[in-house]
Write an enzyme that holds these catalytic residues in place. Structure first.
Site, PDB file in Angstrom:
ATOM      1  N   ASN A  75      28.276  16.314  65.345  1.00  0.00           N
ATOM      2  CA  ASN A  75      29.473  17.158  65.377  1.00  0.00           C
ATOM      3  C   ASN A  75      29.758  17.572  66.813  1.00  0.00           C
ATOM      4  O   ASN A  75      29.026  17.192  67.722  1.00  0.00           O
ATOM      5  CB  ASN A  75      29.290  18.370  64.455  1.00  0.00           C
ATOM      6  CG  ASN A  75      28.105  19.203  64.890  1.00  0.00           C
ATOM      7  OD1 ASN A  75      28.090  19.772  65.974  1.00  0.00           O
ATOM      8  ND2 ASN A  75      27.079  19.255  64.042  1.00  0.00           N
ATOM      9  N   ASP A 100      24.590  18.904  57.958  1.00  0.00           N
ATOM     10  CA  ASP A 100      24.117  19.236  56.608  1.00  0.00           C
ATOM     11  C   ASP A 100      23.532  18.019  55.887  1.00  0.00           C
ATOM     12  O   ASP A 100      22.695  18.168  55.001  1.00  0.00           O
ATOM     13  CB  ASP A 100      25.271  19.806  55.769  1.00  0.00           C
ATOM     14  CG  ASP A 100      25.664  21.185  56.265  1.00  0.00           C
ATOM     15  OD1 ASP A 100      24.756  21.965  56.595  1.00  0.00           O
ATOM     16  OD2 ASP A 100      26.878  21.469  56.351  1.00  0.00           O
ATOM     17  N   LYS A 111      20.849  -2.840  64.455  1.00  0.00           N
ATOM     18  CA  LYS A 111      22.264  -2.463  64.496  1.00  0.00           C
ATOM     19  C   LYS A 111      22.998  -3.123  63.318  1.00  0.00           C
ATOM     20  O   LYS A 111      22.849  -4.330  63.094  1.00  0.00           O
ATOM     21  CB  LYS A 111      22.872  -2.919  65.825  1.00  0.00           C
ATOM     22  CG  LYS A 111      24.300  -2.471  65.982  1.00  0.00           C
ATOM     23  CD  LYS A 111      24.886  -2.947  67.295  1.00  0.00           C
ATOM     24  CE  LYS A 111      26.382  -2.714  67.291  1.00  0.00           C
ATOM     25  NZ  LYS A 111      27.061  -3.368  68.391  1.00  0.00           N
ATOM     26  N   PHE A 171      24.600  32.066  62.251  1.00  0.00           N
ATOM     27  CA  PHE A 171      26.009  31.927  62.602  1.00  0.00           C
ATOM     28  C   PHE A 171      26.719  31.309  61.397  1.00  0.00           C
ATOM     29  O   PHE A 171      26.104  30.581  60.615  1.00  0.00           O
ATOM     30  CB  PHE A 171      26.179  31.035  63.834  1.00  0.00           C
ATOM     31  CG  PHE A 171      26.067  31.797  65.128  1.00  0.00           C
ATOM     32  CD1 PHE A 171      24.858  32.369  65.495  1.00  0.00           C
ATOM     33  CD2 PHE A 171      27.161  31.958  65.960  1.00  0.00           C
ATOM     34  CE1 PHE A 171      24.740  33.103  66.674  1.00  0.00           C
ATOM     35  CE2 PHE A 171      27.056  32.675  67.144  1.00  0.00           C
ATOM     36  CZ  PHE A 171      25.853  33.248  67.506  1.00  0.00           C
ATOM     37  N   LYS A 191      26.533  33.879  53.122  1.00  0.00           N
ATOM     38  CA  LYS A 191      25.451  33.204  53.860  1.00  0.00           C
ATOM     39  C   LYS A 191      24.348  34.192  54.229  1.00  0.00           C
ATOM     40  O   LYS A 191      23.161  33.852  54.208  1.00  0.00           O
ATOM     41  CB  LYS A 191      25.998  32.524  55.115  1.00  0.00           C
ATOM     42  CG  LYS A 191      26.631  31.189  54.784  1.00  0.00           C
ATOM     43  CD  LYS A 191      27.243  30.479  55.960  1.00  0.00           C
ATOM     44  CE  LYS A 191      28.072  29.300  55.431  1.00  0.00           C
ATOM     45  NZ  LYS A 191      28.922  28.694  56.445  1.00  0.00           N
ATOM     46  N   LYS A 221      20.800  33.130  52.770  1.00  0.00           N
ATOM     47  CA  LYS A 221      19.839  32.605  53.748  1.00  0.00           C
ATOM     48  C   LYS A 221      18.851  33.679  54.219  1.00  0.00           C
ATOM     49  O   LYS A 221      18.067  33.439  55.136  1.00  0.00           O
ATOM     50  CB  LYS A 221      20.589  32.018  54.955  1.00  0.00           C
ATOM     51  CG  LYS A 221      21.523  30.870  54.574  1.00  0.00           C
ATOM     52  CD  LYS A 221      21.930  30.044  55.767  1.00  0.00           C
ATOM     53  CE  LYS A 221      22.958  29.001  55.382  1.00  0.00           C
ATOM     54  NZ  LYS A 221      22.962  27.852  56.283  1.00  0.00           N
TER      55      LYS A 221
HETATM   56  N1  CTP Z   1      21.939  26.137  59.443  1.00  0.00           N
HETATM   57  C1  CTP Z   1      20.678  25.639  59.588  1.00  0.00           C
HETATM   58  N2  CTP Z   1      20.343  24.458  59.008  1.00  0.00           N
HETATM   59  C2  CTP Z   1      21.250  23.764  58.280  1.00  0.00           C
HETATM   60  C3  CTP Z   1      22.573  24.260  58.145  1.00  0.00           C
HETATM   61  C4  CTP Z   1      22.868  25.457  58.756  1.00  0.00           C
HETATM   62  O1  CTP Z   1      19.844  26.258  60.253  1.00  0.00           O
HETATM   63  N3  CTP Z   1      20.919  22.621  57.737  1.00  0.00           N
HETATM   64  C5  CTP Z   1      22.242  27.433  60.036  1.00  0.00           C
HETATM   65  C6  CTP Z   1      23.185  27.373  61.210  1.00  0.00           C
HETATM   66  O2  CTP Z   1      22.487  27.299  62.420  1.00  0.00           O
HETATM   67  C7  CTP Z   1      23.917  28.704  61.062  1.00  0.00           C
HETATM   68  C8  CTP Z   1      23.951  28.954  59.590  1.00  0.00           C
HETATM   69  O3  CTP Z   1      22.919  28.177  59.052  1.00  0.00           O
HETATM   70  O4  CTP Z   1      23.191  29.767  61.649  1.00  0.00           O
HETATM   71  C9  CTP Z   1      25.238  28.609  58.893  1.00  0.00           C
HETATM   72  O5  CTP Z   1      25.712  27.354  59.278  1.00  0.00           O
HETATM   73  P1  CTP Z   1      27.091  26.785  58.723  1.00  0.00           P
HETATM   74  O6  CTP Z   1      27.254  25.393  59.206  1.00  0.00           O
HETATM   75  O7  CTP Z   1      28.188  27.751  58.957  1.00  0.00           O
HETATM   76  O8  CTP Z   1      26.842  26.834  57.192  1.00  0.00           O
HETATM   77  P2  CTP Z   1      26.209  25.875  56.191  1.00  0.00           P
HETATM   78  O9  CTP Z   1      24.970  26.501  55.642  1.00  0.00           O
HETATM   79  O10 CTP Z   1      26.054  24.514  56.745  1.00  0.00           O
HETATM   80  O11 CTP Z   1      27.276  25.904  55.042  1.00  0.00           O
HETATM   81  P3  CTP Z   1      28.722  25.206  54.974  1.00  0.00           P
HETATM   82  O12 CTP Z   1      28.743  24.120  56.015  1.00  0.00           O
HETATM   83  O13 CTP Z   1      28.744  24.700  53.590  1.00  0.00           O
HETATM   84  O14 CTP Z   1      29.691  26.297  55.217  1.00  0.00           O
END
Ligand code: CTP
Length: 433
Positions: free
Chosen positions: A243, A312, A322, A360, A374, A378
């Site tokens: 990303n 995710d 490749k 975050f 969240k 979490k």
């Molecule tokens: N985070 C993490 N590990 C993951 C996904 C997220 O540690 N696999 C942490 C990120 O660093 C952030 C928080 O979780 O502090 C939320 O991340 P975000 O991308 O906003 O949320 P997601 O849990 O991925 O949920 P979604 O994308 O469905 O909103």
């Protein structure tokens, strides 16, 4: 909705910024740093004595604390250490003579104005005497007279010069005037004598200079863990899912933690940022690697800030070669993804008492509500919610966010990522209670 507009007024009133607007801000913009950064500036004065080489360590100590260090030397000091050494250390011009800077005829005034503190280390008996009398016969002493910034003096001299009634009287005069004196130490002196006269410990000098410059050291003795940047989930040896996270916010938080005295571990995905000074950086690529590194550091952390934009999902299969059009059309047409571990949730599940976990939340809608969800799911103590609609926040140098805790929501007006970093650490300390 304009939830932000509703909350902004309160936020502006309650948002106590980390450091007061000092003279250093002027210095920051003069140095071409991004607007809004508040890197304090300490001017280091070096005078002619054998301990002059220790001024190099003072400069490094200040830099490790995130401070911009500039150096002014007396002519005699250049007999012991060349200006080139300090120029290389500071990446700043090093001034010696009153008329050294042809473009700046009142150089002593500009030096005097741009620093948040002036530390003279080592300071000879002669310069102590000049300061006590208000003599200004070279650039260093003229600057000392011209500055309104706090003055810190770390003397170094022969034991008998130090014991001399004149020197003792001069030191009393300086102390009475509000100058911070970093006392000499006892021991073997370069001249062979034993007694009081050695330059104080470098850490003590740096600490005094930082205090004088108003640099907060409220995280001394603490360990801050930060995850930052994106992760890369390989599909084959050349392709990956990732990303657009720049990592800037996480890097700014790690930098701020070190500046405020903490030990910081930064678990970083692939970013184009330099390792911040004094931060232990653990470089990772995938979410699984990030989890392993974070799990290792988490038990020692007092504050853990999970800033990374972790992917995710990852491809279920990583092709060993490749993938090629024609030969691997099927594999390219349907990439099966499997969920990645949640780094934040996994660590927070093992939180011990006293640890603060900050997450975050990057959201495009229902920002605060999603952050609340969240926070609970979490087991975080604080969630910094980000509105990332229209690609906002990614890669930019400033950001506007909400701080969401179990019983509070606070909107934080647009701040540079450096200032936001201090706000996040303040909020984390508050969340710890
Ligand atoms: N985070 C993490 N590990 C993951 C996904 C997220 O540690 N696999 C942490 C990120 O660093 C952030 C928080 O979780 O502090 C939320 O991340 P975000 O991308 O906003 O949320 P997601 O849990 O991925 O949920 P979604 O994308 O469905 O909103």
């Amino acid at each position: 909705m304009d939830e932000r507009a509703r909350l902004d007024g309160a936020a502006e009133a309650s948002c106590g910024l980390a450091q007061g607007g000092g003279q250093g801000e002027k210095a920051a913009s003069a140095a071409g740093e991004p607007a809004g950064t508040k890197r304090p500036c300490v001017l280091v004065g070096v005078t002619g004595c054998i301990a002059a080489y220790k001024a190099c360590e003072v400069v490094r100590g200040l830099q490790k604390a995130g401070v911009r260090a500039k150096v002014v030397m007396t002519e005699h000091a250049t007999e012991f250490v060349r200006p080139t050494t300090f120029r290389a250390l500071t990446h700043e011009p090093v001034a010696v003579g009153l008329f050294d800077e042809p473009g700046d005829p009142i150089h002593h005034v500009s030096l005097a104005q741009e620093c948040d503190a002036f530390v003279i280390a080592p300071c000879t008996a002669n310069v102590v005497a000049k300061l006590a009398c208000g003599l200004a016969d070279d650039l260093l002493t003229t600057t000392a007279l011209a500055t309104t910034a706090p003055l810190v003096v770390a003397p170094a001299m022969n034991v008998h010069m130090h014991e001399n009634a004149a020197t003792q009287e001069n030191l009393r005069v300086l102390a009475a005037r509000g100058v911070t004196l970093v006392e000499v130490e006892e021991g073997y002196l370069a001249c062979g004598d034993v007694g009081k006269g050695r330059l104080a410990d470098v850490d003590a000098i740096v600490a005094a200079a930082l205090r004088a410059a108003g640099v907060r050291r409220d995280l001394e003795g603490r360990h801050v863990l930060v995850t930052a940047g994106p992760t890369e989930e390989p599909l084959d040896p050349v392709r990956c899912l990732t990303n657009r996270s720049s990592g800037k916010t996480g890097y700014a938080i790690a930098r701020a933690a070190v500046r405020r005295g903490a030990r910081a571990t930064l678990v970083s995905g692939p970013v184009a940022l330099e390792a911040p000074e004094g931060v232990q950086v653990v470089r990772v690529r995938t979410a699984c690697d990030m989890l392993a590194a974070a799990e290792e550091a988490f038990p020692q952390a007092d504050i853990a800030v999970f800033c990374a934009a972790v992917a995710d999902m990852r491809p279920e299969r990583v092709a060993p070669r490749k993938l090629k059009k024609g030969r691997d059309d099927d594999a390219l047409a349907s990439v099966r993804l499997v969920p990645n571990p949640d780094v934040l949730a996994t660590c927070a599940a093992r939180k011990r008492s006293g640890q603060v976990v900050v997450g975050f939340a990057a959201e495009t809608d229902d920002v605060v509500e999603s952050a609340r969800a969240k926070l609970a799911s979490k087991h975080a103590d604080l969630v910094v919610a980000n509105d990332v609609s229209d690609g906002r926040a990614f890669g930019s140098d400033d950001n506007e966010v909400w701080f969401v805790t179990a019983d509070d929501v606070r909107a934080v007006p647009r701040l540079s990522k450096d200032r936001l970093a201090d706000e996040v650490l303040d909020a984390a300390l508050k969340a710890r209670g």
